[in-house]
Each structure stands twice: as structure tokens, then as C-alpha cells.
Design a protein around this motif. Sequence first.
Motif, PDB file in Angstrom:
ATOM      1  N   SER A 363      -4.733 -12.050   1.086  1.00 47.18           N
ATOM      2  CA  SER A 363      -3.949 -10.830   0.925  1.00 47.18           C
ATOM      3  C   SER A 363      -4.860  -9.615   1.038  1.00 47.18           C
ATOM      4  CB  SER A 363      -3.229 -10.823  -0.424  1.00 47.18           C
ATOM      5  OG  SER A 363      -4.167 -10.900  -1.476  1.00 47.18           O
ATOM      6  N   MET A 364      -4.272  -8.484   1.388  1.00 46.86           N
ATOM      7  CA  MET A 364      -5.002  -7.233   1.479  1.00 46.86           C
ATOM      8  C   MET A 364      -4.063  -6.110   1.025  1.00 46.86           C
ATOM      9  SD  MET A 364      -4.934  -6.540   5.612  1.00 46.86           S
ATOM     10  CE  MET A 364      -5.629  -4.904   5.409  1.00 46.86           C
ATOM     11  N   TYR A 365      -4.641  -4.962   0.736  1.00 49.04           N
ATOM     12  CA  TYR A 365      -3.825  -3.838   0.279  1.00 49.04           C
ATOM     13  C   TYR A 365      -4.245  -2.571   0.997  1.00 49.04           C
ATOM     14  CZ  TYR A 365      -1.707  -0.266  -2.648  1.00 49.04           C
ATOM     15  OH  TYR A 365      -0.979   0.811  -3.080  1.00 49.04           O
ATOM     16  N   THR A 366      -3.261  -1.813   1.462  1.00 55.25           N
ATOM     17  CA  THR A 366      -3.488  -0.485   2.014  1.00 55.25           C
ATOM     18  C   THR A 366      -2.437   0.446   1.424  1.00 55.25           C
ATOM     19  OG1 THR A 366      -2.049  -0.886   3.936  1.00 55.25           O
ATOM     20  CG2 THR A 366      -4.393  -1.404   4.179  1.00 55.25           C
ATOM     21  N   PRO A 367      -2.772   1.716   1.232  1.00 60.91           N
ATOM     22  CA  PRO A 367      -1.780   2.652   0.686  1.00 60.91           C
ATOM     23  C   PRO A 367      -0.531   2.757   1.555  1.00 60.91           C
ATOM     24  CG  PRO A 367      -3.992   3.600   0.599  1.00 60.91           C
ATOM     25  CD  PRO A 367      -4.098   2.339   1.403  1.00 60.91           C
ATOM     26  N   GLU A 368      -0.705   2.616   2.862  1.00 62.88           N
ATOM     27  CA  GLU A 368       0.434   2.778   3.764  1.00 62.88           C
ATOM     28  C   GLU A 368       1.374   1.589   3.741  1.00 62.88           C
ATOM     29  OE1 GLU A 368       1.300   3.646   8.524  1.00 62.88           O
ATOM     30  OE2 GLU A 368      -0.743   3.438   7.767  1.00 62.88           O
ATOM     31  N   HIS A 369       0.834   0.369   3.672  1.00 66.83           N
ATOM     32  CA  HIS A 369       1.653  -0.840   3.775  1.00 66.83           C
ATOM     33  C   HIS A 369       1.778  -1.594   2.454  1.00 66.83           C
ATOM     34  CE1 HIS A 369       0.044  -0.103   7.879  1.00 66.83           C
ATOM     35  NE2 HIS A 369       1.258  -0.432   8.248  1.00 66.83           N
ATOM     36  N   GLY A 370       1.046  -1.185   1.424  1.00 68.53           N
ATOM     37  CA  GLY A 370       1.064  -1.945   0.185  1.00 68.53           C
ATOM     38  C   GLY A 370       0.357  -3.276   0.373  1.00 68.53           C
ATOM     39  N   GLU A 371       0.809  -4.294  -0.362  1.00 71.35           N
ATOM     40  CA  GLU A 371       0.214  -5.620  -0.216  1.00 71.35           C
ATOM     41  C   GLU A 371       0.683  -6.265   1.083  1.00 71.35           C
ATOM     42  OE1 GLU A 371      -0.272  -9.902  -2.580  1.00 71.35           O
ATOM     43  OE2 GLU A 371       1.316  -8.489  -3.145  1.00 71.35           O
ATOM     44  N   SER A 372      -0.266  -6.737   1.853  1.00 67.13           N
ATOM     45  CA  SER A 372       0.032  -7.407   3.119  1.00 67.13           C
ATOM     46  C   SER A 372      -0.723  -8.727   3.174  1.00 67.13           C
ATOM     47  CB  SER A 372      -0.377  -6.532   4.310  1.00 67.13           C
ATOM     48  OG  SER A 372       0.257  -5.277   4.269  1.00 67.13           O
ATOM     49  N   LEU A 373      -0.386  -9.526   4.165  1.00 62.22           N
ATOM     50  CA  LEU A 373      -1.094 -10.776   4.409  1.00 62.22           C
ATOM     51  C   LEU A 373      -2.087 -10.572   5.548  1.00 62.22           C
ATOM     52  CD1 LEU A 373       1.892 -13.303   4.233  1.00 62.22           C
ATOM     53  CD2 LEU A 373       0.151 -12.883   2.488  1.00 62.22           C
ATOM     54  N   LYS A 374      -3.279 -11.099   5.384  1.00 58.17           N
ATOM     55  CA  LYS A 374      -4.325 -11.002   6.405  1.00 58.17           C
ATOM     56  C   LYS A 374      -4.672 -12.397   6.898  1.00 58.17           C
ATOM     57  CE  LYS A 374      -8.601 -10.070   5.265  1.00 58.17           C
ATOM     58  NZ  LYS A 374      -9.826  -9.347   4.849  1.00 58.17           N
ATOM     59  N   LEU A 375      -4.536 -12.593   8.190  1.00 61.82           N
ATOM     60  CA  LEU A 375      -4.834 -13.886   8.810  1.00 61.82           C
ATOM     61  C   LEU A 375      -5.980 -13.710   9.797  1.00 61.82           C
ATOM     62  CD1 LEU A 375      -4.218 -16.886   9.448  1.00 61.82           C
ATOM     63  CD2 LEU A 375      -2.577 -16.064  11.166  1.00 61.82           C
ATOM     64  N   SER A 376      -7.060 -14.447   9.591  1.00 62.40           N
ATOM     65  CA  SER A 376      -8.188 -14.453  10.519  1.00 62.40           C
ATOM     66  C   SER A 376      -8.181 -15.766  11.298  1.00 62.40           C
ATOM     67  CB  SER A 376      -9.518 -14.297   9.772  1.00 62.40           C
ATOM     68  OG  SER A 376      -9.579 -13.041   9.112  1.00 62.40           O
ATOM     69  N   ILE A 377      -8.338 -15.655  12.605  1.00 62.12           N
ATOM     70  CA  ILE A 377      -8.337 -16.823  13.493  1.00 62.12           C
ATOM     71  C   ILE A 377      -9.673 -16.868  14.219  1.00 62.12           C
ATOM     72  CG2 ILE A 377      -7.149 -18.014  15.371  1.00 62.12           C
ATOM     73  CD1 ILE A 377      -4.699 -16.306  14.794  1.00 62.12           C
ATOM     74  N   LEU A 378     -10.311 -18.024  14.209  1.00 65.09           N
ATOM     75  CA  LEU A 378     -11.604 -18.197  14.870  1.00 65.09           C
ATOM     76  C   LEU A 378     -11.577 -19.440  15.733  1.00 65.09           C
ATOM     77  CD1 LEU A 378     -15.154 -17.828  13.431  1.00 65.09           C
ATOM     78  CD2 LEU A 378     -14.501 -20.013  14.421  1.00 65.09           C
ATOM     79  N   CYS A 379     -12.076 -19.314  16.941  1.00 63.40           N
ATOM     80  CA  CYS A 379     -12.234 -20.466  17.829  1.00 63.40           C
ATOM     81  C   CYS A 379     -13.599 -20.355  18.504  1.00 63.40           C
ATOM     82  CB  CYS A 379     -11.125 -20.505  18.877  1.00 63.40           C
ATOM     83  SG  CYS A 379     -11.224 -21.937  19.979  1.00 63.40           S
TER      84      CYS A 379
END
Length: 449
Positions: A363-379
Motif C-alpha cells: 500500500s502507499m499513500y498520497t494526499p491526492e489519492h489517499g491510500e492506494s495499492l502499489k504493484l511492482s513487476i520485475l522480469c
Amino acid sequence: SRASSPVPDRSGHSGQRRIAKMQPVVGEPSKPRRSSIFSLPRFHFCLAPRDQIAAPAIRAPQPALGLCGAPLCSGLHFETELNVVRVPRCDVPRCDVPRCGHCAAGDPELADATELSLVHEPMAIGNAALQRNLQMAKVVVRELYKDMEAQCLQERAHYDEAGIAPPRQKANVWATYTNKSRLQRFIADSIEFVRQNAECRTRQMTPAQLRFLVLLQHYIAEDTSDFYRPEALRKHADAFEGVLTDGVNSQLVKDAHRSEFSVEGRSFSLHDSPQDDDGGLQDERLEEIAKFQAEFVMTLETYLLAYCSRRGLSPQGTRRLVQCVTTQMSQAGLANLDRGSQATRYFVGSHGLDQRTAYNLSSMYTPEHGESLKLSILCMKTGFCQYLEKDELMLKQGVDAPKRCKPTSYLYQYATLRFSPGPTVDNCESTVCTLLDALDEAHIDPVGN
């Protein structure tokens, strides 16, 4: 297109692209606005000549010249790009001005397309890197969607010549990328993405890097939007399942044991477990995979359900968000990474190949979006010692002998996505997926260099 290039319409006439510097409107604030032009209110009129102005001799054989009443923002340092073209006359009773498809169609998706292109661009004062990236993006983005349109037209022609009915999803893809109105909206959205992207604002990009970022953002946004369209209009036909829900992408469940996952710091991986090389561990391996899949899916669902509960999403909005997130955690997310990637220019040998695929959800937080989900993809692909260049195979006949490369060679792809609740669509909260950053590297060290 350059500012002086004509823009043909359906009747064969052409218009001239104009650049207008917008001045503040009385009573309006002069602070530049960052919202997309499609989220702003439209004018209630078209900027076009009335009947008494146009001569009957000219008006009879061709439509009148006019501009669509698309939104023009107030404020200093704004640049608005317009296409002035000839448009059909309005068929609304007691309306004496011409109207284009954008005005006549209540749904922007249905608006016919060659009549208007308006790109609202606040000028990036003092940011040289962003200015250069935006100028380059105009060329890259238009060429990109032009290529996609041409590919769809070619595919459709091949199906027509063969007399084969295309799958519904493929036909929907063709309808999307051969619709001029949608292409114009994609162009505007892509340029707005470049303007807002942190990487594009801080350093100058190459055309290949811009193409990779724009394509990746476009495809993840389209994947996400697809879940909010009627079934008959969708471009994909993914299946879904789950333990606590029925919204987990089936491809993710099927391939879960081949990748590494982290859900808010909790790791899931079967890479260190014994492999079934000789068939002796087949039953044990299958049982271990099934147990791993159930545990991972339940943990993932619990985490996503808790997030949706904190954001107050409805049951349908929750299901759609779970579908959006788990789709990007499946092969669909890797396919989006490959589109426009430099890594896809190479075929690498399987001998010694070590391919690692990892997903990190938090999870991540920004003032504009509030709590959001953060997905990192690596290949990442390492350990290979042979490769072939795709472009060389296509250009030269008989090139089938792989080239040798050093063990230091690698192919690397990485992206970070943000998922957050968006506006309501048909009584269901939508999901907005935004590309935060991405990296695409193809490092080949040929033997002998």
C-alpha cells in the motif's frame, strides 16, 4: 503532424491546424489546471459561421467550416492545439450552425472522428526536460497510434479476404483502434500522461523510452477499463476464480508457482523446493503446488478485501478491483511489459537461462489519492550465452545461427503501478491504474567485443 500539414476529412476537404494562446477569462483564476480536457465542461455552442454568412453557392456542395465546442481552459501559459475542419451540418431543429460528431454524439466513444483534434497543453515553464519530452511525445504518440490503426486495418483485411469471422474480442480491438475519435482521445491521454509522469518531468527521454512508457500506460489503462465495459464490447475473455472471492485471474492461479510474490512484506515462492526432473516427485510436487496456490490466493484476497473495506467500496466495486489487480499480476502484466520493450528485440538461448519474475504488492499513500495499492513487476533474464536479434531475422533470409554472448548479458524489465478507486461507472466504483515508473534494459555483450 506539423502545424502546416492539412488534415483531411471524410468529404475530401482539408483543414488547417492552428495554435492558439489562451488568455485568462474575466472572473476565472489564472492558475494552470492539470485536469484532462475530457473531464472539463464543454461549451454550449459551436464556433462556426451562421447561415447568413456562408454563400449559398459555397454551402450547397460542401459543409460549412466550423470548430467543435470542446473545452478551452482559462489561464496563462496555455497552448491549445486545434484542427479546423469542415463538418456536417446540425440536424437538431431550429439549430442554424454546423455541428461535428463530437457535438452531435452524446457519447464520445460514438463520435466520428476526423473532425476535431484538441490537445490542451499547459506550457512547462522552467522545465526544459519536460518541454523536450512533450515535443518528442507529440511525434512518438501519433506515430504509435497510427501504427496500431494500420495493423488493425491489415488484420481485418486478411480476415475478410479469407472469409473468416474474427473472434468477438479481436473485432472489438479493431473497432477501438480504427475509430478516429477514440484515437484522438488516446493521443490526448498519452500526452497528458507524459506531462504528469515524474520521470518525464525530471530527465530527457529517448523516443524508444517514451514509446515504452506510453505503450505500457495505455495497455494497463485499457486492461483496467475493459472490466467496466459490457461483455459484448470487451477486448479480453479472461476467466476468474478464487477462495474467498471469484475475482482472481485464473492465469495468476495457474502460474503462481513459477513466480515470486510479496504481499505487504509476506513472501511466497516455490523456487527453492525440489523440482520434478525425473518424474519421481510428480505427485508430491503437484500437491505442494496446489497447497501453495491456495495459501497464496487466500492471503492475496484477504489483503485486497481489507483494502476495499477501508476505502468503502461496494461488493461490485470490490470484485472489479480484485480483477484489475490480479490481471496485472498474471501473464497479462508481463505481456504489457513486453509491448514496446527493447528486451523483446532478442531471442535468448535456454541453455543456462535463469528467468526471474517477481511481483510485490503493498500500500502507499498520497494526499491526492489517499491510500492506494502499489504493484511492482520485475522480469529479468540472465545466464544465457546465445541470442538472436529479431530485426535481423526479419530483414535477412537464412539467419538462423545464434550469436554468442558473454555471461554478463541480461534483459531487465521493471514497472510500478498504482491502483486507486476512481469515479462511479454504472453504479460501480471504477479503478484507475497509473504507471508510476518503469525501466527497460537490454544489455548484450557479444563474444569478441
